[in-house]
Scaffold this motif. Structure first.
Motif, short mmCIF file in Angstrom:
data_model
loop_
_atom_site.label_atom_id
_atom_site.label_comp_id
_atom_site.label_asym_id
_atom_site.label_seq_id
_atom_site.Cartn_x
_atom_site.Cartn_y
_atom_site.Cartn_z
N TYR A 30 0.84 -1.19 0.00
CA TYR A 30 0.00 0.00 0.00
C TYR A 30 0.88 1.24 0.00
CZ TYR A 30 -3.49 -3.41 1.44
OH TYR A 30 -4.31 -4.51 1.52
N ALA A 31 0.48 2.26 -0.71
CA ALA A 31 1.22 3.52 -0.76
C ALA A 31 0.25 4.68 -0.63
CB ALA A 31 2.00 3.63 -2.06
N SER A 32 0.71 5.73 -0.01
CA SER A 32 -0.10 6.95 0.12
C SER A 32 0.81 8.15 0.01
CB SER A 32 -0.86 6.96 1.45
OG SER A 32 0.06 6.95 2.52
N ASN A 33 0.24 9.29 -0.27
CA ASN A 33 1.02 10.52 -0.40
C ASN A 33 1.62 10.90 0.95
OD1 ASN A 33 0.47 10.92 -3.14
ND2 ASN A 33 -1.48 11.91 -2.67
N VAL A 34 2.87 11.32 0.92
CA VAL A 34 3.53 11.77 2.15
C VAL A 34 2.90 13.06 2.63
CG1 VAL A 34 5.71 12.56 3.13
CG2 VAL A 34 5.70 10.64 1.54
N VAL A 35 2.66 13.97 1.72
CA VAL A 35 2.09 15.27 2.06
C VAL A 35 0.58 15.21 1.93
CG1 VAL A 35 2.04 17.71 1.44
CG2 VAL A 35 4.17 16.42 1.25
N LYS A 36 -0.10 15.58 2.98
CA LYS A 36 -1.55 15.59 2.96
C LYS A 36 -2.05 16.77 2.13
CE LYS A 36 -1.47 12.16 5.76
NZ LYS A 36 -1.60 10.82 5.20
N LEU A 45 3.75 21.94 -4.50
CA LEU A 45 5.03 21.40 -4.02
C LEU A 45 5.92 20.98 -5.18
CD1 LEU A 45 4.25 19.24 -0.86
CD2 LEU A 45 5.93 21.05 -1.06
N ALA A 46 5.34 20.29 -6.16
CA ALA A 46 6.12 19.83 -7.31
C ALA A 46 6.69 21.01 -8.08
CB ALA A 46 5.26 18.95 -8.21
N PHE A 65 9.72 26.78 -1.46
CA PHE A 65 9.69 25.32 -1.31
C PHE A 65 9.79 24.91 0.15
CE2 PHE A 65 12.08 21.13 -1.89
CZ PHE A 65 10.92 20.41 -2.08
N VAL A 66 10.72 25.51 0.88
CA VAL A 66 10.93 25.17 2.29
C VAL A 66 9.69 25.52 3.11
CG1 VAL A 66 12.28 25.72 4.35
CG2 VAL A 66 13.44 25.35 2.18
N ARG A 67 9.10 26.66 2.86
CA ARG A 67 7.92 27.07 3.63
C ARG A 67 6.71 26.20 3.31
NH1 ARG A 67 9.20 31.07 6.81
NH2 ARG A 67 10.71 32.66 6.20
N LEU A 68 6.57 25.79 2.07
CA LEU A 68 5.47 24.88 1.72
C LEU A 68 5.62 23.55 2.45
CD1 LEU A 68 4.98 25.42 -2.12
CD2 LEU A 68 3.24 25.71 -0.36
N LEU A 69 6.84 23.03 2.50
CA LEU A 69 7.09 21.78 3.21
C LEU A 69 6.82 21.95 4.71
CD1 LEU A 69 10.37 20.57 1.47
CD2 LEU A 69 8.14 19.45 1.35
N ASP A 70 7.25 23.07 5.25
CA ASP A 70 7.05 23.34 6.67
C ASP A 70 5.56 23.43 6.99
OD1 ASP A 70 7.77 23.81 9.28
OD2 ASP A 70 8.26 25.91 9.00
N ASP A 71 4.81 24.13 6.14
CA ASP A 71 3.37 24.26 6.34
C ASP A 71 2.65 22.91 6.21
OD1 ASP A 71 3.73 26.95 6.72
OD2 ASP A 71 3.11 27.51 4.69
N ALA A 72 3.23 22.02 5.39
CA ALA A 72 2.65 20.69 5.21
C ALA A 72 3.08 19.72 6.31
CB ALA A 72 3.05 20.13 3.85
N ASP A 73 3.75 20.25 7.34
CA ASP A 73 4.19 19.47 8.50
C ASP A 73 5.27 18.44 8.13
OD1 ASP A 73 4.08 19.20 11.25
OD2 ASP A 73 2.75 17.47 11.15
#
Length: 201
Positions: A30-36, A45-46, A65-73
């Motif tokens: 099973y696989a799911s997206n890392v980022v919700k 993000l891409a 990019f860094v802030r988007l990742l940070d906001d996505a936890d």
């Protein structure tokens, strides 16, 4: 049972494992997206990551990019991306943006010591690159760095005592209260500044 000299128990074990692997059905994976988030978030993000790859010296792209990742936890990913991008952006007039975004990601993960280190680096990069760092951004970073520095100097661990750390970090910042405009028209005395926990110098 006597086995030939060229065939040992290790070989027999390997053959047994191979036979089991061949006979048993494959396991479901099973696989799911890392980022919700939906497709919109995935696209943002891409796109941000693609921009950092296309222009590794662009601090604004790396900051986004860094802030988007940070906001996505995705704190670890944000920090790794920020550290790598800050190395690629050496000599760039917008490097301070990457450094400051990395500092924020560290602090959001409650790693305040490396967060302070990157905040100091961001301020240093801002000072050396004339014209690339607007004065209001520099003031914002200075206030952030000062409060973070006070929290770190207090020796309080924000993981164990987040309120204590916040109180210590806010102790160096002044709060100025401005009364309503009609107070001045009535001739009332202006309120005196109080020392507390807001921004100012």
């Amino acid at each position: 049972m006597r086995l030939p000299r060229f065939f040992g128990f290790v070989d027999l074990g390997i053959l047994t494992v191979m036979a089991v692997a061949v006979v048993l059905p494959p396991r479901e994976m099973y696989a799911s997206n890392v980022v919700k988030g939906g497709d919109d978030m995935q696209f943002k993000l891409a796109l941000a990551e693609a921009r950092t790859i296309a222009r590794p010296e662009d601090g604004r792209a790396a900051e986004s990019f860094v802030r988007l990742l940070d906001d996505a936890d995705q704190k670890d990913w944000a920090i790794d991306a920020g550290v790598a991008a800050s190395e690629h952006a050496k000599g760039s007039p917008t490097r301070w943006r990457t450094l400051f975004a990395t500092a924020s990601a560290y602090v959001d993960r409650l790693d305040v010591v490396p967060g302070l280190d990157y905040a100091n680096r961001a301020l240093a990069a801002c000072d050396t690159e004339s014209g690339a760092c607007p004065s209001w951004e520099q003031i914002r970073m200075q206030l952030y760095q000062q409060s973070l520095d006070a929290g770190v100097k207090s020796g309080i661990d924000p993981r164990r005592d987040p309120r204590g750390f916040r109180k210590a970090s806010e102790s160096v910042i002044r709060e100025i209260r401005l009364g309503p405009a009609h107070d001045k028209e009535r001739g009332s005395a202006a309120p005196t500044p109080s020392h507390g926990s807001a921004s100012g110098q």
